[in-house]
Design a protein around this motif. Structure first.
Motif, PDB file in Angstrom:
ATOM      1  N   GLY A  78       0.816  -1.204   0.000  1.00  0.00           N
ATOM      2  CA  GLY A  78       0.000   0.000   0.000  1.00  0.00           C
ATOM      3  C   GLY A  78       0.848   1.251   0.000  1.00  0.00           C
ATOM      4  N   GLN A 125      -0.701  -3.353   2.962  1.00  0.00           N
ATOM      5  CA  GLN A 125      -1.752  -4.008   2.206  1.00  0.00           C
ATOM      6  C   GLN A 125      -1.136  -5.085   1.337  1.00  0.00           C
ATOM      7  N   GLY A 141      -4.462  -5.686   5.597  1.00  0.00           N
ATOM      8  CA  GLY A 141      -4.768  -4.255   5.595  1.00  0.00           C
ATOM      9  C   GLY A 141      -6.179  -4.012   5.093  1.00  0.00           C
ATOM     10  N   THR A 198      -7.020  -4.106   1.885  1.00  0.00           N
ATOM     11  CA  THR A 198      -7.066  -4.610   0.518  1.00  0.00           C
ATOM     12  C   THR A 198      -8.404  -5.266   0.203  1.00  0.00           C
TER      13      THR A 198
END
Length: 112
Positions: free
Chosen positions: A34, A41, A67, A69
């Motif tokens: 991320g 993520q 995360g 995601t």
């Protein structure tokens, strides 16, 4: 479907069984990082495979996300359509079917 970062999981054809019209694909695990350093993520997936239930072919895969995601499972079919399942945010075993009497041609996972 979200048009942000996508990762297509599709591999080389390993087996084609004409009688069942079954195709197996080798797909590596996918990982994403991320943009926020505070939230990691990512997505981890098993090897996706194609199969058949009678006259319906499908793509199946297991994935889990970290995360925030979100992920989707997609399959393109011989009639020109793409079928999608999701979004998912946790571990799931997902099977996405093509319409009856069509071939599953490519399967992949997209995520954001």
């Amino acid at each position: 479907m979200n048009s942000q970062t996508r990762n297509r999981i599709a591999g080389s054809l390993l087996t084609v069984v004409a009688a069942a019209a079954s195709i197996t694909v080798a797909a590596p695990a996918a990982r994403a990082q991320g943009t926020s350093p505070a939230v990691v993520q990512g997505i981890n997936c098993s090897t996706g495979t194609f199969g058949s239930d009678g006259n319906q072919q499908y793509f199946t895969i297991s994935c889990s996300a970290t995360g925030t995601t979100k992920w989707w499972v997609n399959v393109s079919c011989s009639n020109g359509t793409t079928r999608t399942a999701g979004p998912y945010t946790t571990f799931q075993n997902v099977r996405v079917y093509c319409p009856p009497n069509t071939l599953a041609q490519q399967g992949w996972v997209s995520y954001s």
